[in-house]
Scaffold this motif. Structure first.
Motif, short mmCIF file in Angstrom:
data_model
loop_
_atom_site.label_atom_id
_atom_site.label_comp_id
_atom_site.label_asym_id
_atom_site.label_seq_id
_atom_site.Cartn_x
_atom_site.Cartn_y
_atom_site.Cartn_z
N TYR A 1 129.15 -5.55 -82.85
CA TYR A 1 129.62 -4.23 -82.42
C TYR A 1 129.24 -4.05 -80.96
CZ TYR A 1 130.11 -3.15 -87.39
OH TYR A 1 130.48 -3.16 -88.70
N ASP A 2 130.24 -3.89 -80.11
CA ASP A 2 130.01 -3.60 -78.70
C ASP A 2 130.44 -2.16 -78.43
OD1 ASP A 2 129.03 -6.11 -78.00
OD2 ASP A 2 131.01 -6.89 -77.52
N ALA A 3 129.54 -1.39 -77.86
CA ALA A 3 129.84 0.01 -77.54
C ALA A 3 129.69 0.21 -76.04
CB ALA A 3 128.90 0.93 -78.30
N LEU A 4 130.63 0.97 -75.47
CA LEU A 4 130.60 1.32 -74.06
C LEU A 4 130.23 2.79 -73.96
CD1 LEU A 4 131.24 0.40 -71.14
CD2 LEU A 4 133.56 1.27 -71.52
N SER A 5 129.12 3.06 -73.29
CA SER A 5 128.67 4.46 -73.19
C SER A 5 129.61 5.27 -72.32
CB SER A 5 127.24 4.53 -72.66
OG SER A 5 127.19 4.08 -71.33
N LYS A 6 129.75 6.53 -72.67
CA LYS A 6 130.62 7.46 -71.96
C LYS A 6 129.79 8.43 -71.14
CE LYS A 6 134.56 6.14 -73.70
NZ LYS A 6 135.56 5.54 -72.90
N TRP B 1 121.30 -5.78 -77.59
CA TRP B 1 121.09 -6.00 -76.16
C TRP B 1 121.78 -4.87 -75.42
CZ3 TRP B 1 117.93 -9.18 -77.80
CH2 TRP B 1 118.08 -10.54 -78.05
N VAL B 2 121.18 -4.44 -74.33
CA VAL B 2 121.81 -3.44 -73.47
C VAL B 2 122.11 -4.11 -72.14
CG1 VAL B 2 121.53 -1.21 -72.33
CG2 VAL B 2 120.57 -1.57 -74.63
N PHE B 3 123.37 -3.98 -71.74
CA PHE B 3 123.83 -4.52 -70.46
C PHE B 3 124.22 -3.38 -69.53
CE2 PHE B 3 124.83 -7.71 -73.68
CZ PHE B 3 124.25 -8.84 -73.14
N LYS B 4 124.03 -3.58 -68.25
CA LYS B 4 124.35 -2.56 -67.25
C LYS B 4 125.83 -2.20 -67.24
CE LYS B 4 123.40 -3.91 -63.17
NZ LYS B 4 122.83 -4.30 -61.89
N TYR C 1 106.88 18.77 -68.61
CA TYR C 1 107.42 18.73 -69.96
C TYR C 1 108.92 18.46 -69.92
CZ TYR C 1 108.90 20.14 -74.58
OH TYR C 1 109.47 20.17 -75.81
N ALA C 2 109.61 19.15 -69.04
CA ALA C 2 111.06 18.97 -68.93
C ALA C 2 111.38 17.54 -68.52
CB ALA C 2 111.65 19.96 -67.93
N GLN C 3 110.60 16.98 -67.63
CA GLN C 3 110.85 15.62 -67.17
C GLN C 3 110.55 14.62 -68.29
OE1 GLN C 3 108.47 14.44 -63.85
NE2 GLN C 3 109.73 12.67 -63.42
N ALA C 4 109.50 14.85 -69.04
CA ALA C 4 109.11 13.92 -70.09
C ALA C 4 110.09 13.94 -71.26
CB ALA C 4 107.70 14.25 -70.57
N THR C 5 110.76 15.05 -71.49
CA THR C 5 111.63 15.14 -72.66
C THR C 5 113.11 14.96 -72.34
OG1 THR C 5 111.74 17.54 -72.48
CG2 THR C 5 110.04 16.63 -73.92
N SER C 6 113.47 14.90 -71.07
CA SER C 6 114.88 14.76 -70.74
C SER C 6 115.31 13.30 -70.88
CB SER C 6 115.15 15.26 -69.32
OG SER C 6 114.55 14.41 -68.38
N LYS C 7 116.55 13.08 -71.30
CA LYS C 7 117.11 11.76 -71.42
C LYS C 7 118.36 11.71 -70.57
CE LYS C 7 115.45 11.12 -76.08
NZ LYS C 7 115.79 10.90 -77.48
N LYS C 8 118.50 10.62 -69.85
CA LYS C 8 119.67 10.48 -68.99
C LYS C 8 120.68 9.57 -69.69
CE LYS C 8 117.17 11.04 -64.71
NZ LYS C 8 116.84 10.48 -63.41
N LEU C 9 121.90 10.02 -69.75
CA LEU C 9 122.99 9.22 -70.29
C LEU C 9 123.60 8.44 -69.13
CD1 LEU C 9 124.66 11.84 -72.63
CD2 LEU C 9 123.07 10.02 -73.25
N LYS C 10 123.80 7.15 -69.35
CA LYS C 10 124.37 6.30 -68.31
C LYS C 10 125.74 5.82 -68.75
CE LYS C 10 119.83 4.64 -66.92
NZ LYS C 10 118.94 3.49 -66.86
N ALA C 11 126.76 6.27 -68.08
CA ALA C 11 128.12 5.85 -68.38
C ALA C 11 128.32 4.39 -67.99
CB ALA C 11 129.12 6.74 -67.65
N GLY C 12 129.11 3.68 -68.79
CA GLY C 12 129.44 2.30 -68.47
C GLY C 12 128.50 1.26 -69.01
#
Length: 130
Positions: A125-130, A91-94, A18-29
């Motif tokens: 609108y371009d957003a850079l994740s933190k 679009w999402v870019f690495k 359950y913890a694995q299925a509901t966790s979300k990873k934030l990716k900086a950059g």
């Protein structure tokens, strides 16, 4: 004792899953590139379809990690929602390097050249994740 171990194994497995299925990873950059298009001929279904087909030619560009194409959602009307656009992409870019490469990619340049006559306004609108 075997029953207790089996029970614990099942509970731990369930909770861990359950913890694995509901966790979300934030990716900086990560760069999220969102573009809104307003057609010159508002309401013209042929122009909307032509723009949609043109946008679909961009999806195979390797730098695009994730792609979304859509029209305004029929969500509850609120003062903060602008549903005046006709079509949007996300679009999402690495990273910014991949987004920069996309901007000068021959397929992207061809898309702009062949489809810019369809829109009167574009907002990006371009957003850079933190």
């Amino acid at each position: 004792m075997k029953f207790l171990l089996l029970f614990l194994f099942l509970v731990i497995g369930f909770v861990g899953g359950y913890a694995q299925a509901t966790s979300k990873k934030l990716k900086a950059g990560v760069v999220v590139h969102t573009v809104y298009f307003w057609l010159k001929n508002k309401g013209n279904q042929q122009d909307l379809e032509a723009l949609y087909q043109g946008i679909k030619t961009l999806v195979p560009i390797k730098e695009i990690q994730t792609a979304y194409i859509g029209t305004p959602a029929d969500t509850k009307d609120r003062p903060v929602i602008d549903g005046s656009y006709d079509l949007s992409i996300t679009w999402v870019f690495k990273n910014t390097k991949d987004q920069d490469a996309y901007q000068i990619h021959p397929i992207h340049l061809k898309f702009v050249e062949e489809n810019s006559h369809l829109w009167e306004r574009v907002v990006v609108y371009d957003a850079l994740s933190k």
